[in-house]
Design a protein around this motif. Sequence first.
Motif, PDB file in Angstrom:
ATOM      1  N   LYS A 193       0.845  -1.199   0.000  1.00 51.12           N
ATOM      2  CA  LYS A 193       0.000   0.000   0.000  1.00 51.12           C
ATOM      3  C   LYS A 193       0.878   1.246   0.000  1.00 51.12           C
ATOM      4  O   LYS A 193       1.910   1.288   0.671  1.00 51.12           O
ATOM      5  CB  LYS A 193      -0.915  -0.007   1.219  1.00 51.12           C
ATOM      6  CG  LYS A 193      -1.920  -1.153   1.216  1.00 51.12           C
ATOM      7  CD  LYS A 193      -2.845  -1.090   2.406  1.00 51.12           C
ATOM      8  CE  LYS A 193      -3.852  -2.235   2.380  1.00 51.12           C
ATOM      9  NZ  LYS A 193      -4.788  -2.184   3.534  1.00 51.12           N
ATOM     10  N   GLY A 194       0.451   2.263  -0.723  1.00 50.66           N
ATOM     11  CA  GLY A 194       1.266   3.463  -0.851  1.00 50.66           C
ATOM     12  C   GLY A 194       2.466   3.193  -1.745  1.00 50.66           C
ATOM     13  O   GLY A 194       2.466   2.277  -2.572  1.00 50.66           O
ATOM     14  N   GLU A 196       3.715   4.662  -4.391  1.00 50.43           N
ATOM     15  CA  GLU A 196       3.424   4.626  -5.826  1.00 50.43           C
ATOM     16  C   GLU A 196       4.657   4.933  -6.654  1.00 50.43           C
ATOM     17  O   GLU A 196       4.863   4.349  -7.721  1.00 50.43           O
ATOM     18  CB  GLU A 196       2.292   5.606  -6.158  1.00 50.43           C
ATOM     19  CG  GLU A 196       0.961   5.282  -5.482  1.00 50.43           C
ATOM     20  CD  GLU A 196       0.495   3.869  -5.767  1.00 50.43           C
ATOM     21  OE1 GLU A 196       0.657   3.410  -6.928  1.00 50.43           O
ATOM     22  OE2 GLU A 196      -0.021   3.211  -4.848  1.00 50.43           O
ATOM     23  N   VAL A 389       5.567   4.940   5.319  1.00 50.40           N
ATOM     24  CA  VAL A 389       4.161   4.834   4.942  1.00 50.40           C
ATOM     25  C   VAL A 389       3.299   5.402   6.068  1.00 50.40           C
ATOM     26  O   VAL A 389       3.478   5.060   7.245  1.00 50.40           O
ATOM     27  CB  VAL A 389       3.778   3.364   4.679  1.00 50.40           C
ATOM     28  CG1 VAL A 389       2.328   3.263   4.250  1.00 50.40           C
ATOM     29  CG2 VAL A 389       4.681   2.772   3.604  1.00 50.40           C
ATOM     30  N   ASP A 393      -2.417   5.611   4.653  1.00 50.19           N
ATOM     31  CA  ASP A 393      -2.176   4.706   3.526  1.00 50.19           C
ATOM     32  C   ASP A 393      -2.456   3.259   3.915  1.00 50.19           C
ATOM     33  O   ASP A 393      -2.980   2.463   3.121  1.00 50.19           O
ATOM     34  CB  ASP A 393      -0.731   4.827   3.030  1.00 50.19           C
ATOM     35  CG  ASP A 393      -0.496   6.076   2.202  1.00 50.19           C
ATOM     36  OD1 ASP A 393      -1.466   6.578   1.619  1.00 50.19           O
ATOM     37  OD2 ASP A 393       0.648   6.560   2.163  1.00 50.19           O
ATOM     38  N   LEU A 396      -6.089   2.104   3.712  1.00 47.57           N
ATOM     39  CA  LEU A 396      -6.731   2.083   2.398  1.00 47.57           C
ATOM     40  C   LEU A 396      -6.977   0.647   1.949  1.00 47.57           C
ATOM     41  O   LEU A 396      -6.255  -0.279   2.353  1.00 47.57           O
ATOM     42  CB  LEU A 396      -5.860   2.799   1.367  1.00 47.57           C
ATOM     43  CG  LEU A 396      -5.678   4.311   1.532  1.00 47.57           C
ATOM     44  CD1 LEU A 396      -4.650   4.826   0.528  1.00 47.57           C
ATOM     45  CD2 LEU A 396      -7.016   5.040   1.330  1.00 47.57           C
TER      46      LEU A 396
END
Length: 509
Positions: A193-194, A196, A389, A393, A396
């Motif tokens: 997650k996170g 990107e 992180v 995040d 999510l």
Amino acid sequence: MVARVATVAYHGIDVVDVDVQVQVSPGMPAFQIVGLADKAVGESRERVRAALGALGLALPPKRITVNLAPADLAKEGSHFDLPIALGLLVGMGILPAEEIANYLALGELSLDGRVGGVAGVLPAAIHALSCEKGLICPAAQGSEAAWAEGLEVLAPATLIALVNHFKGSQILARPEPRIAVADGSIPDLADTKGQETAKRALEVAAAGGHNMLMMGPPGSGKSMLAARLPGLLPPLDPAEALEVSMIHSVAGELEGGKLLRQRPYRDPHHSASLPSLTGGGHKARPGEVSLAHLGVLFLDELPEFNRQTLEALRQPLETGRVSIARANAHVTYPARVQLVAAMNPCRCGHLDDAGLACKRAPKCAADYQARISGPLFDRIDLHVEVPAVSASDLTLPPPREGTTEVAARVAAAREIQRARFAGIPSERRPRTNAEAEGTLLEEVATPDDSGRNLLGRAAEQMRLSARGYHRVLRVARTLADLEGSDTVRRMHVAEALSYRRVAPGAKAA
């Protein structure tokens, strides 16, 4: 009479013919092995004696001399047991010399007569095929030898089974070639997650075979991302699978004689020694950088590795091979790896968090990062910041894209590269953009006018070396391939430049 049995010795992944000559002559009972044999070969006397005893045979009370020719070539390993035993069986009149002469043999003998596995069966099988001989090897590695198409393979589990085969009372069937099946243990990119930016860089690295360095605080997901890279890479094609499997065969790491199809992923601990990483030791075995050939070499906690060990990687990263020079051996192994490394920004790891950083910041960061030399940094295409992180995040839902979706884009980009380089002779043909160089790189990766102007200004302001300049071009070419663009444009150059590490004293473009 001198009985002769063909076998091999290894010089890296190259195979050298060895002629095992066995003479049983009148004289005081003795059993001597000559021909520059190491301790493992010298101990074959007792293993062979016991294995023949398990067949109900005793060595004749005569002088037995085994010569391993050529005598000036060092002989190492236990795979000489089986050819020595076969030579004795021929010398004792139990096996026919003319039939044994048609085979190349290797295998270790147990005291009860079982034939045990040895390293290097695959290259030995390919060599036997080129010599128009058959191969006798352990049953556990018969499927490994069977990949040499058209080769006659005998893979006995025991010495008595081999004797019975030549006597006609038992037939050894040719083993079937097998492929190692992926165990499905590679985690999915959707678990992350996170991050990107880091995931985008990971996709670019996979698409072009680029080296990558991730820098961030502890727990930010660097190792997690690296573990998901193998799932993004396409499987080895048949020629690559053979090339990689030969190295693993020589190292004795080809489990069950199965040919590898998944790209290697090696992640040695930072306490790894120089010989374990680059290869060497008494027998000049391949190291982690060669075992990761055509795959990924992941170095976690990069500054914690020994400085000399890291510097030894500079040549393999540039040339795709590693040369091991020792007093008793000079061996070259393939080492075309994709280096992925991870590190904290400083020893405490919390450089950007005033509440957690140590009192020596920012000097501790400069000292810690200085453990990695500039030339090694320069060989890394993608430098990625991996921040901590946030809790938001983590709450999510899982991202929509996982390994399957990203791997499809990577495969498409790789197919573009394969088609682009298809017309180049195989000995000079790059597999990915990361291997393109010289005039070929200029032909396929020269940007348009706008991109060329940007790259020229950036090279001056960021103080890019010639190597750094060309690595930016390679990354930009990969970015264009991911987009399906024939032309490298300004946006591709800009993104490639964003992944370069800015030299001390320079400013970003």
